[in-house]
Design an enzyme around this catalytic site. Structure first.
Site, PDB file in Angstrom:
ATOM      1  N   ASP A  83       5.643  -8.446  -6.226  1.00 53.54           N
ATOM      2  CA  ASP A  83       5.848  -7.769  -4.941  1.00 53.54           C
ATOM      3  C   ASP A  83       6.928  -6.725  -5.174  1.00 53.54           C
ATOM      4  OD1 ASP A  83       7.051  -8.859  -1.631  1.00 53.54           O
ATOM      5  OD2 ASP A  83       6.480  -6.897  -2.413  1.00 53.54           O
ATOM      6  N   SER A 138       2.230  12.525  -3.310  1.00 55.67           N
ATOM      7  CA  SER A 138       0.995  12.937  -2.656  1.00 55.67           C
ATOM      8  C   SER A 138       1.155  14.358  -2.138  1.00 55.67           C
ATOM      9  CB  SER A 138       0.696  11.992  -1.483  1.00 55.67           C
ATOM     10  OG  SER A 138      -0.324  12.497  -0.648  1.00 55.67           O
ATOM     11  N   TYR A 187       3.589   7.669   5.793  1.00 54.14           N
ATOM     12  CA  TYR A 187       3.114   7.763   4.402  1.00 54.14           C
ATOM     13  C   TYR A 187       3.614   9.062   3.778  1.00 54.14           C
ATOM     14  CZ  TYR A 187      -0.160   8.496   0.535  1.00 54.14           C
ATOM     15  OH  TYR A 187      -0.710   8.748  -0.697  1.00 54.14           O
ATOM     16  N   LYS A 234       6.314   9.347   0.615  1.00 53.03           N
ATOM     17  CA  LYS A 234       5.880  10.015  -0.613  1.00 53.03           C
ATOM     18  C   LYS A 234       6.826  11.162  -0.966  1.00 53.03           C
ATOM     19  CE  LYS A 234       2.715   7.421  -1.914  1.00 53.03           C
ATOM     20  NZ  LYS A 234       2.843   6.750  -3.227  1.00 53.03           N
TER      21      LYS A 234
END
Lengths: 222, 251
Positions: free
Chosen positions: B60, B141, B154, B158
């Site tokens: 994890d 990204s 997100y 990123k």
């Protein structure tokens, strides 16, 4: 809570940086983002933040715009391999959530056709060694501001970001041989940041949204 | 290229799996670090079939001891570590949520996996990468550059990963360790899921790609990561390579 002349709201932590910015831009006392932890689980955390946003939005309606700035203090440089988990959460994790909450509130408060300016502490690219948490936070929130610009664009609200190293500069961070900074570096908030913010709040900046401006005397180029 | 030992987080499918298989094609020892055991072991077996040596470890990335234990186990088994790839992201990554509706818990989850995970991996791997002159690759990204209307958390994490990786490159360069990012655009279960949720997204994404297709995780994305982990990239650090068919016109 007060908002100075009532046409500009600052969302910031009280301190030398926000006080200087507030004095230059004309807000009397900024809205402070509470550090709402998760006292009883995720739902309670969400409810506490939502309640706070509703409370503030019910009291404040700036006509000119919203400036979100200077949320963090104690930006102490620390190499990544030396940061312990608690310190990392203090430097990145909790501030990351607070900043998003502040951006959400800014959107709640900003009238259609208004302007939101985000002022971020960010070391220049050449001076970033040891400042991982600060750089990660700045890059993340600058992108969040760009996302917010997309969300608020349909109602004419512009969102732009100004970064400044004034609060974070560590003269020992640059690699030996790095070019020396220009005179006046790292700058001060009232002189080098407030003017840029003022411009972005005006119709002269109507073509700018989702943009990030580095107020660091040319020491970052990307 | 001599045999290397590399770890890939979140490699139980999608882009991570593609990276693992591309590294396997070079004959490398690839450790699949992931929470999903069945899928992770399947990828490890695929690494074997592709010419590498594949092994799975439960990990994890948001839990610092879990990452430290995984890296210790890798080094105990192989004696060294040459490369680490942080590919893991939150399971919420492809779930569209308006930015103003994001909850603190959702934000914290994104940060935990993407950013905290990169910190944990970096801290655990540094001494071993320093010993081999190795490299770290983080997956960012195009969202980090553009922002995303309904994937703002997100996009933000990123961007944070990219900033952190650039900082690490400057910190670790003197120690002989390189750190780079890639921004891939590849078909993956998460991408397929996102397209099913929003069919207009599929048209938008494909319509803006100059080469006219999504990337393949193994054939298009993996080799770029393999390059960044290898000797041919010995003078490349602090960079972000856009592996997206030209979708995001950054430079």
């Amino acid at each position: 809570m007060t908002t100075g002349r009532g046409d500009l709201v600052g969302i910031a932590r009280r301190g030398p940086v926000s006080d200087a910015l507030g004095a230059a831009l004309g807000w009397a006392a900024p809205v402070s983002v509470p550090d709402l932890a998760a006292p009883a689980g995720d739902a309670a955390w969400h409810d506490a933040v939502a309640d706070w946003r509703r409370q503030v939005a019910g009291q404040v309606r700036p006509a000119r715009g919203v400036v979100v700035a200077a949320l963090e203090a104690d930006l102490v440089p620390e190499p990544i391999d030396e940061v312990d988990p608690q310190r990392w959460q203090q430097s990145f994790g909790r501030p990351f959530v607070r900043w998003f909450t502040a951006l959400q509130l800014a959107a709640d408060l900003c009238a259609d056709g208004g302007s939101i300016v985000v002022v971020l502490d960010r070391p220049s690219s050449l001076d970033a060694a040891g400042c991982g948490a600060t750089v990660a936070l700045a890059e993340g929130i600058a992108t969040a501001a760009r996302s917010l610009a997309q969300a608020t664009g349909p109602r004419g609200v512009r969102v732009n970001t100004v970064t400044t190293p004034a609060h974070t500069h560590d003269p020992t961070a640059a690699l030996a041989g790095s070019p020396p900074p220009l005179a006046g570096y790292p700058g001060d908030v009232a002189t080098h940041v407030a003017g840029a913010v003022r411009l972005l709040l005006t119709p002269d900046a109507a073509a700018f949204t989702g943009a990030t401006f580095h107020a660091d005397l040319g020491r970052s180029w990307a | 290229m001599s045999t290397r030992t590399v770890v890939v987080t979140g490699a139980s499918g999608g882009v991570g799996e593609g990276i693992a298989l591309a590294c396997a094609e070079a004959g490398w020892r690839v450790w699949v670090l992931a929470r999903r055991e069945a899928e992770g072991r399947a990828v490890a077996a695929a690494v074997d079939a592709a010419g590498g040596t594949g092994r799975y470890l439960a990990c994890d990335v948001g839990d610092r001891p879990s990452v430290a234990q995984a890296i210790d186990a890798v080094v105990a088994a192989d004696g060294e570590l040459h490369g680490a790839v942080h590919n893991a992201t939150s399971g919420r990554s492809s779930l569209p949520i308006p930015m103003l509706d994001l909850t603190p818990a959702e934000l914290a989850d994104h940060a935990r996996v993407s950013v905290d995970g990169l910190v944990h991996l970096a801290q655990a791997c540094l001494p071993h990468l320093e010993a081999t002159g190795g490299a770290l690759v983080a997956l960012t990204s195009e969202a980090a550059f553009e922002g995303k209307l309904r994937l703002s958390a997100y996009a933000a994490v990123k961007a944070a990963e990219r900033g952190l990786a650039r900082t690490l490159a400057r910190e670790w360069g003197p120690q002989g360790v390189r750190v780079n990012c890639i921004a891939p655009l590849a078909s993956s279960p998460a991408m397929v899921d996102a397209f099913e949720r929003d069919p207009t997204m599929a048209a938008r994404v494909l319509g803006r790609i100059p080469v006219g297709r999504l990337g393949d995780a193994r054939a298009d994305i993996g080799p770029v990561v393999r390059f960044l982990l290898g000797d041919d990239a010995r003078y490349v650090t602090g960079q972000t390579l856009m592996v997206d068919g030209g979708s995001c016109a950054i430079a």
